[in-house]
Motif scaffolding. Structure first.
Motif, PDB file in Angstrom:
ATOM      1  N   LEU A  75       0.866  -1.178   0.000  1.00 28.04           N
ATOM      2  CA  LEU A  75       0.000   0.000   0.000  1.00 28.04           C
ATOM      3  C   LEU A  75       0.899   1.223   0.000  1.00 28.04           C
ATOM      4  CD1 LEU A  75      -2.832   1.229   0.163  1.00 28.04           C
ATOM      5  CD2 LEU A  75      -2.679   1.063   2.652  1.00 28.04           C
ATOM      6  N   LEU A  76       0.990   1.876  -1.146  1.00 33.22           N
ATOM      7  CA  LEU A  76       1.935   2.982  -1.299  1.00 33.22           C
ATOM      8  C   LEU A  76       1.441   4.210  -0.542  1.00 33.22           C
ATOM      9  CD1 LEU A  76       4.610   3.303  -2.781  1.00 33.22           C
ATOM     10  CD2 LEU A  76       3.363   4.267  -4.714  1.00 33.22           C
ATOM     11  N   SER A  77       2.310   4.771   0.308  1.00 29.80           N
ATOM     12  CA  SER A  77       1.934   5.931   1.116  1.00 29.80           C
ATOM     13  C   SER A  77       2.478   7.234   0.548  1.00 29.80           C
ATOM     14  CB  SER A  77       2.446   5.749   2.554  1.00 29.80           C
ATOM     15  OG  SER A  77       3.860   5.675   2.580  1.00 29.80           O
ATOM     16  N   THR A  78       3.247   7.156  -0.540  1.00 29.04           N
ATOM     17  CA  THR A  78       3.831   8.335  -1.176  1.00 29.04           C
ATOM     18  C   THR A  78       3.150   8.577  -2.519  1.00 29.04           C
ATOM     19  OG1 THR A  78       5.564   6.909  -2.087  1.00 29.04           O
ATOM     20  CG2 THR A  78       6.071   8.102  -0.057  1.00 29.04           C
ATOM     21  N   LYS A  79       3.281   9.787  -3.045  1.00 26.62           N
ATOM     22  CA  LYS A  79       2.672  10.146  -4.320  1.00 26.62           C
ATOM     23  C   LYS A  79       3.742  10.509  -5.339  1.00 26.62           C
ATOM     24  CE  LYS A  79      -1.735   9.992  -3.076  1.00 26.62           C
ATOM     25  NZ  LYS A  79      -2.692   9.070  -3.704  1.00 26.62           N
ATOM     26  N   GLY A  80       3.702   9.831  -6.473  1.00 30.41           N
ATOM     27  CA  GLY A  80       4.617  10.161  -7.555  1.00 30.41           C
ATOM     28  C   GLY A  80       5.964   9.472  -7.473  1.00 30.41           C
ATOM     29  N   TYR A  81       6.354   9.092  -6.264  1.00 28.56           N
ATOM     30  CA  TYR A  81       7.628   8.388  -6.088  1.00 28.56           C
ATOM     31  C   TYR A  81       7.428   7.231  -5.117  1.00 28.56           C
ATOM     32  CZ  TYR A  81       8.149  10.622  -1.489  1.00 28.56           C
ATOM     33  OH  TYR A  81       7.965  11.026  -0.179  1.00 28.56           O
ATOM     34  N   ALA A  82       8.353   6.282  -5.170  1.00 29.24           N
ATOM     35  CA  ALA A  82       8.299   5.141  -4.257  1.00 29.24           C
ATOM     36  C   ALA A  82       9.710   4.666  -3.978  1.00 29.24           C
ATOM     37  CB  ALA A  82       7.471   4.003  -4.855  1.00 29.24           C
ATOM     38  N   TYR A  83       9.912   4.188  -2.759  1.00 34.37           N
ATOM     39  CA  TYR A  83      11.202   3.615  -2.379  1.00 34.37           C
ATOM     40  C   TYR A  83      11.243   2.135  -2.763  1.00 34.37           C
ATOM     41  CZ  TYR A  83      11.870   7.835   0.422  1.00 34.37           C
ATOM     42  OH  TYR A  83      12.011   9.134   0.827  1.00 34.37           O
ATOM     43  N   LEU A  84      12.357   1.705  -3.341  1.00 32.85           N
ATOM     44  CA  LEU A  84      12.582   0.299  -3.661  1.00 32.85           C
ATOM     45  C   LEU A  84      13.758  -0.182  -2.824  1.00 32.85           C
ATOM     46  CD1 LEU A  84      11.687  -2.059  -5.527  1.00 32.85           C
ATOM     47  CD2 LEU A  84      13.494  -1.336  -7.112  1.00 32.85           C
ATOM     48  N   LYS A  85      13.458  -1.004  -1.811  1.00 27.03           N
ATOM     49  CA  LYS A  85      14.519  -1.500  -0.918  1.00 27.03           C
ATOM     50  C   LYS A  85      15.186  -2.691  -1.579  1.00 27.03           C
ATOM     51  CE  LYS A  85      13.508  -3.311   3.190  1.00 27.03           C
ATOM     52  NZ  LYS A  85      13.257  -3.435   4.652  1.00 27.03           N
ATOM     53  N   ILE A  86      16.439  -2.486  -2.021  1.00 25.32           N
ATOM     54  CA  ILE A  86      17.122  -3.503  -2.811  1.00 25.32           C
ATOM     55  C   ILE A  86      17.935  -4.470  -1.959  1.00 25.32           C
ATOM     56  CG2 ILE A  86      17.173  -1.984  -4.810  1.00 25.32           C
ATOM     57  CD1 ILE A  86      20.133  -1.463  -4.269  1.00 25.32           C
ATOM     58  N   ALA A  87      18.126  -4.136  -0.684  1.00 24.98           N
ATOM     59  CA  ALA A  87      18.855  -5.014   0.233  1.00 24.98           C
ATOM     60  C   ALA A  87      18.510  -4.619   1.654  1.00 24.98           C
ATOM     61  CB  ALA A  87      20.367  -4.923   0.012  1.00 24.98           C
ATOM     62  N   ASP A  88      18.794  -5.513   2.580  1.00 26.27           N
ATOM     63  CA  ASP A  88      18.596  -5.213   3.993  1.00 26.27           C
ATOM     64  C   ASP A  88      19.823  -5.670   4.769  1.00 26.27           C
ATOM     65  OD1 ASP A  88      17.165  -4.092   6.038  1.00 26.27           O
ATOM     66  OD2 ASP A  88      15.398  -5.346   5.772  1.00 26.27           O
ATOM     67  N   GLY A  89      19.974  -5.151   5.988  1.00 25.78           N
ATOM     68  CA  GLY A  89      21.128  -5.497   6.794  1.00 25.78           C
ATOM     69  C   GLY A  89      22.395  -4.823   6.299  1.00 25.78           C
ATOM     70  N   CYS A  90      23.505  -5.098   6.983  1.00 25.69           N
ATOM     71  CA  CYS A  90      24.780  -4.485   6.602  1.00 25.69           C
ATOM     72  C   CYS A  90      25.945  -5.339   7.100  1.00 25.69           C
ATOM     73  CB  CYS A  90      24.887  -3.073   7.180  1.00 25.69           C
ATOM     74  SG  CYS A  90      26.316  -2.148   6.547  1.00 25.69           S
ATOM     75  N   SER A  91      26.976  -5.448   6.272  1.00 21.74           N
ATOM     76  CA  SER A  91      28.170  -6.219   6.637  1.00 21.74           C
ATOM     77  C   SER A  91      29.405  -5.338   6.774  1.00 21.74           C
ATOM     78  CB  SER A  91      28.427  -7.312   5.583  1.00 21.74           C
ATOM     79  OG  SER A  91      27.322  -8.180   5.472  1.00 21.74           O
ATOM     80  N   ASN A  92      29.212  -4.024   6.804  1.00 25.93           N
ATOM     81  CA  ASN A  92      30.361  -3.116   6.896  1.00 25.93           C
ATOM     82  C   ASN A  92      30.902  -2.989   8.319  1.00 25.93           C
ATOM     83  OD1 ASN A  92      30.448  -2.471   4.145  1.00 25.93           O
ATOM     84  ND2 ASN A  92      28.906  -0.873   4.380  1.00 25.93           N
ATOM     85  N   TYR A  93      30.039  -3.108   9.304  1.00 24.59           N
ATOM     86  CA  TYR A  93      30.428  -3.019  10.721  1.00 24.59           C
ATOM     87  C   TYR A  93      31.219  -1.743  11.028  1.00 24.59           C
ATOM     88  CZ  TYR A  93      28.701  -7.742  11.350  1.00 24.59           C
ATOM     89  OH  TYR A  93      27.882  -8.850  11.409  1.00 24.59           O
ATOM     90  N   CYS A  94      30.671  -0.602  10.613  1.00 29.09           N
ATOM     91  CA  CYS A  94      31.246   0.662  11.047  1.00 29.09           C
ATOM     92  C   CYS A  94      31.212   0.692  12.575  1.00 29.09           C
ATOM     93  CB  CYS A  94      30.463   1.831  10.470  1.00 29.09           C
ATOM     94  SG  CYS A  94      30.530   1.913   8.658  1.00 29.09           S
ATOM     95  N   SER A  95      32.243   1.233  13.185  1.00 26.65           N
ATOM     96  CA  SER A  95      32.424   1.059  14.629  1.00 26.65           C
ATOM     97  C   SER A  95      31.392   1.797  15.472  1.00 26.65           C
ATOM     98  CB  SER A  95      33.834   1.518  15.034  1.00 26.65           C
ATOM     99  OG  SER A  95      33.987   2.905  14.805  1.00 26.65           O
ATOM    100  N   TYR A  96      30.645   2.723  14.869  1.00 26.33           N
ATOM    101  CA  TYR A  96      29.645   3.500  15.601  1.00 26.33           C
ATOM    102  C   TYR A  96      28.220   2.992  15.365  1.00 26.33           C
ATOM    103  CZ  TYR A  96      29.498   5.334  10.877  1.00 26.33           C
ATOM    104  OH  TYR A  96      29.450   5.418   9.507  1.00 26.33           O
ATOM    105  N   CYS A  97      28.058   2.023  14.461  1.00 29.91           N
ATOM    106  CA  CYS A  97      26.738   1.699  13.909  1.00 29.91           C
ATOM    107  C   CYS A  97      26.139   0.430  14.511  1.00 29.91           C
ATOM    108  CB  CYS A  97      26.842   1.566  12.396  1.00 29.91           C
ATOM    109  SG  CYS A  97      25.255   1.284  11.587  1.00 29.91           S
ATOM    110  N   THR A  98      24.842   0.480  14.769  1.00 31.22           N
ATOM    111  CA  THR A  98      24.132  -0.659  15.378  1.00 31.22           C
ATOM    112  C   THR A  98      23.393  -1.516  14.351  1.00 31.22           C
ATOM    113  OG1 THR A  98      22.157   0.705  15.740  1.00 31.22           O
ATOM    114  CG2 THR A  98      23.794   0.635  17.523  1.00 31.22           C
ATOM    115  N   ILE A  99      23.357  -1.106  13.103  1.00 32.90           N
ATOM    116  CA  ILE A  99      22.539  -1.796  12.104  1.00 32.90           C
ATOM    117  C   ILE A  99      22.866  -3.286  11.969  1.00 32.90           C
ATOM    118  CG2 ILE A  99      21.986  -1.932   9.631  1.00 32.90           C
ATOM    119  CD1 ILE A  99      20.472   0.240  11.081  1.00 32.90           C
TER     120      ILE A  99
END
Length: 429
Positions: free
Chosen positions: A122-146
């Motif tokens: 159910l799209l909540s935006t008008k004219g544009y939409a976000y496409l999530k191409i990946a989830d999570g992260c393997s970079n492990y930046c030292s400040y980041c909780t993702i």
């Protein structure tokens, strides 16, 4: 049964929320825009950094009082639950049930069993939409909780993304905004090589997609091939979000960014060769052990580079991260440095907006608040300057030629340009 969903945090969380609502709506559940009209309230939380957690707790506090008075059900899920589930459960017993990100299907099933097997949005935006191409992260930046909240980087199969993009155009999306924690790393985990450019080429073939925008591009993984695609592909907005976080090599190493100053400068230099390019970046101030000289180096760099947009974040000490164990910069000094960069940010934005005066910009009208509000190819919705248009003849989701006639502290103002006195819609050829 009527359901209302409140979504906190980033666009990636918004996509999750839209998919939950899509599944429930497609199964016959009534989706409402107000908690007063609902039987069930769903809260999608954020717990990435301390301010996000404070916002989450404030929202749960308000909703807990409401459901206690009304007897309605409150389901809470998302990033904050993944990170602080027991703490939140102990603090807010009025919540009906808690769900982690991995339990999203269980959340849907709890409301209506058959909805859990439905793939919809159910799209909540008008004219544009976000496409999530990946989830999570393997970079492990030292400040980041993702990585601790969402796990390792996981790309979505290209076939699935292409099909989803087609469906988004059927819902009225003309602009597709590519998002992930690290978009330019797309495909490495499942295809064993970067596949963002092939994905963009596939999306370009979808007739009703007019703009493609790239967010969250890591300087480490952006390639020459990617830069060339931005330059050559007319559907790709000449815009990129390139978070650098810092420019001093010692701080970058402590951050575990996997990139040094010379690489960042090289990438920016190549991007600046793209005619009309608009670059957004984000930086962190007050990272542990950051000296005055290192902050000044960052400040001088940001002054010298023609960034159109700068996002500034004060460092927050997040439990469980490697940076939390380092000697911390005093809060007062962090705030001083933050205010210095915020002043520069406003100066840069004002300079950029002045250059837009008198120009005609193709603009997607994405919402209305009395006046129509939109954004052009060189700015992203939700985070960059808006274009405000006084008119009674526009349509939400439409693309129009807008002449920029003025500006205020943050936004541009404009008027719609008539096409031969007949049609306001922009020529899309």
């Amino acid at each position: 049964m009527r359901v209302n969903l409140i979504s906190l945090g980033c666009p990636k969380a918004l996509v999750d929320s839209e998919k939950i609502l899509g599944a429930l709506g497609a199964s016959g559940i009534c989706i409402t825009t107000s908690i007063t009209d609902s039987d069930i309230i769903i809260l999608n939380t954020c717990g990435f950094i301390e301010p996000a957690l404070r916002e989450t707790e404030a929202e749960i506090e308000t909703l807990s009082k409401y459901v206690k008075e009304t007897g309605k059900r409150l389901y809470v899920f998302g990033c904050a639950v993944n990170r602080f589930k027991q703490r939140l459960k102990d603090k807010y017993p009025q919540v009906t049930k808690w769900f982690t990100l991995e339990q999203t299907r269980e959340l849907i099933r709890t409301i209506k069993a058959e909805a859990a097997d439905i793939e919809s949005r159910l799209l909540s935006t008008k004219g544009y939409a976000y496409l999530k191409i990946a989830d999570g992260c393997s970079n492990y930046c030292s400040y980041c909780t993702i990585p601790f909240i969402k796990g390792e980087y996981r790309s979505v199969e290209m076939k699935s993304l292409t099909a989803e993009a087609v469906e988004l155009t059927k819902l009225g999306a003309k602009e597709i905004i590519l998002i992930a924690q690290d978009t330019t790393a797309y495909g490495i985990d499942i295809y064993k090589k970067p596949m963002l450019v092939p994905l963009i080429k596939n999306l370009t073939e979808i007739r009703d997609i007019e703009w493609i925008r790239i967010m969250y591009a890591h300087p480490k993984t952006i390639s020459e091939e990617m830069i060339s695609e931005i330059m050559a592909n007319d559907k790709v907005c000449k815009y990129i979000d390139l978070p650098i976080q810092h420019i001093n090599d010692r701080i970058l190493r402590l951050m575990n960014r996997g990139v040094e100053r010379h690489r960042i400068e090289e990438v920016i230099h190549r991007l600046m060769n793209i005619k009309g390019i608009s670059i957004r970046t984000t930086v962190i101030v007050g990272f542990p052990t950051e000296t005055n000289d290192e902050f000044e180096e960052l400040l001088d760099f940001l002054k010298a580079v023609e960034f159109d947009w700068i996002g500034v974040f004060p460092y927050f000490k997040e439990p469980g991260t490697k940076a939390a164990a380092l000697p911390q910069v005093p809060d007062e000094l962090i705030n001083q440095r933050f205010e210095t960069l915020i002043a520069l940010q406003k100066e840069k934005m004002t300079t950029r907006n002045r250059k837009m005066l008198g120009t005609v910009q193709k603009t997607i009208i994405h919402r209305r608040n009395g006046d129509f509000i939109g954004h052009c190819r060189s700015s992203a919705p939700d985070i960059d300057s808006n274009i405000v248009i006084k008119s009674s003849e526009l349509e939400l989701g439409g693309i129009y030629d807008i002449k920029i006639t003025g500006m205020d502290e943050y936004d541009l103002h404009g008027v719609a340009v008539k096409q031969r006195g007949v049609d306001l819609k922009a020529d899309r050829k």
